[in-house]
Design a protein around this motif. Structure first.
Motif, short mmCIF file in Angstrom:
data_model
loop_
_atom_site.label_atom_id
_atom_site.label_comp_id
_atom_site.label_asym_id
_atom_site.label_seq_id
_atom_site.Cartn_x
_atom_site.Cartn_y
_atom_site.Cartn_z
N GLY A 198 0.80 -1.22 0.00
CA GLY A 198 0.00 0.00 0.00
C GLY A 198 0.83 1.27 0.00
N LEU A 199 1.89 1.29 -0.80
CA LEU A 199 2.84 2.40 -0.78
C LEU A 199 2.42 3.51 -1.75
CD1 LEU A 199 6.19 0.39 -0.80
CD2 LEU A 199 4.73 1.00 1.14
N SER A 200 2.71 4.74 -1.36
CA SER A 200 2.49 5.90 -2.23
C SER A 200 3.42 7.02 -1.79
CB SER A 200 1.03 6.36 -2.19
OG SER A 200 0.68 6.76 -0.88
N ASP A 201 3.50 8.06 -2.60
CA ASP A 201 4.35 9.22 -2.31
C ASP A 201 5.76 8.75 -1.96
OD1 ASP A 201 4.78 11.96 -2.13
OD2 ASP A 201 4.47 11.98 0.03
N GLU A 217 1.70 8.48 -10.41
CA GLU A 217 1.00 9.19 -9.34
C GLU A 217 1.44 8.74 -7.95
OE1 GLU A 217 -1.19 5.41 -10.07
OE2 GLU A 217 -0.29 6.95 -11.34
N LYS A 218 2.09 7.59 -7.85
CA LYS A 218 2.54 7.08 -6.55
C LYS A 218 3.99 7.46 -6.23
CE LYS A 218 -0.60 3.13 -6.35
NZ LYS A 218 -1.33 3.62 -5.16
N ILE A 219 4.67 8.10 -7.17
CA ILE A 219 6.11 8.33 -7.02
C ILE A 219 6.42 9.82 -6.87
CG2 ILE A 219 8.36 8.00 -8.11
CD1 ILE A 219 7.06 5.57 -9.55
N ALA A 220 7.09 10.16 -5.76
CA ALA A 220 7.46 11.55 -5.51
C ALA A 220 8.80 11.90 -6.14
CB ALA A 220 7.52 11.81 -4.01
#
Length: 236
Positions: free
Chosen positions: A67-70, A92-95
């Motif tokens: 459940g990883l994001s940012d 959209e999940k990668i900063a």
């Protein structure tokens, strides 16, 4: 707190990031160091059927099921192929993307397309002498400039690399360009011609944050403290 996913390169394993991961966790960050199918502690799954698509799925599944994001997504060496494909699928999940002495592909390119021709030829010959599907690891110190304290362990733990990971061409839509923070870290001291200097120079020209460190290719082993600082700042 920042979430990091650190993807190793050919002949490697998640174990290579142990020092950096520990240092980042001590700073309060969350760190994942997946080992790609057929490498490291997953060497028992080594097969000639493994390709780039397999390894992209490995990391995508970590991101999905955890459940990883940012997140800050790092790829070392061959891992640059993997993280670019991932960023194209889930930008959209990668900063931030961090290329650690890594290949930076464009659509339709394979690692063999990007490598120095002499290296590609050597890998093909070594695979041909090993059944044609697997590339034995080059010596850590002589080829990658790994420091004296770690070279023997790297040699002992390195697993052959499936040739399909280097032959398969990456398919990109361009969605990965939505990731606005891009960083390139180059190990500037290598006992041979480096295929990575041109990616560092191109990144610098493109306005990326770039670093050229006085070490060999395995920066996470040679200069873990310096790399930890760069990654810590990347997450801010």
């Amino acid at each position: 707190m920042t979430t990091y996913v650190l993807v190793h390169g050919a002949w490697g394993g998640g174990w290579k990031f142990a020092r950096v991961a520990e240092a980042l966790r001590k700073r309060g960050h969350s760190v994942f160091t997946p080992t790609l199918t057929g490498a490291g502690e997953r060497a028992h799954l080594l097969s000639g059927d493994i390709n780039l698509t397999t390894h992209v799925a490995d990391v995508l599944n970590v991101i999905r099921y955890e459940g990883l994001s940012d997140l800050v997504l790092l790829g070392h060496s061959y891992g640059g192929m993997v993280i670019t494909a991932i960023a194209d699928k889930i930008p959209e999940k990668i900063a931030a993307l961090v290329y650690l002495d890594a290949f930076v592909p464009q659509d339709g390119q394979s690692l063999f397309d990007l490598n120095i021709p002499a290296n590609t030829q050597m890998f093909l010959e070594r695979a041909g002498n090993n059944g044609g599907l697997l590339i034995p690891p080059p010596p850590a110190k002589a080829y990658f400039g790994v420091n004296d304290n770690d070279a023997a362990r790297v040699d002992a733990l390195a697993a052959p690399q499936p040739i399909g990971t280097m032959i398969e061409k990456v398919t990109l839509t361009g969605a990965y360009r939505a990731v606005k923070k891009n960083i390139y870290v180059h190990g500037a001291v290598l006992p041979r011609e480096s295929p990575f200097k041109r990616f560092h120079d191109a990144a610098k020209q493109a306005g990326w944050e770039t670093h050229a460190l006085p070490c060999g290719h395995d920066i996470m082993l040679d200069l873990p403290d310096e790399l930890t600082e760069i990654l810590d700042r990347a997450g801010r």
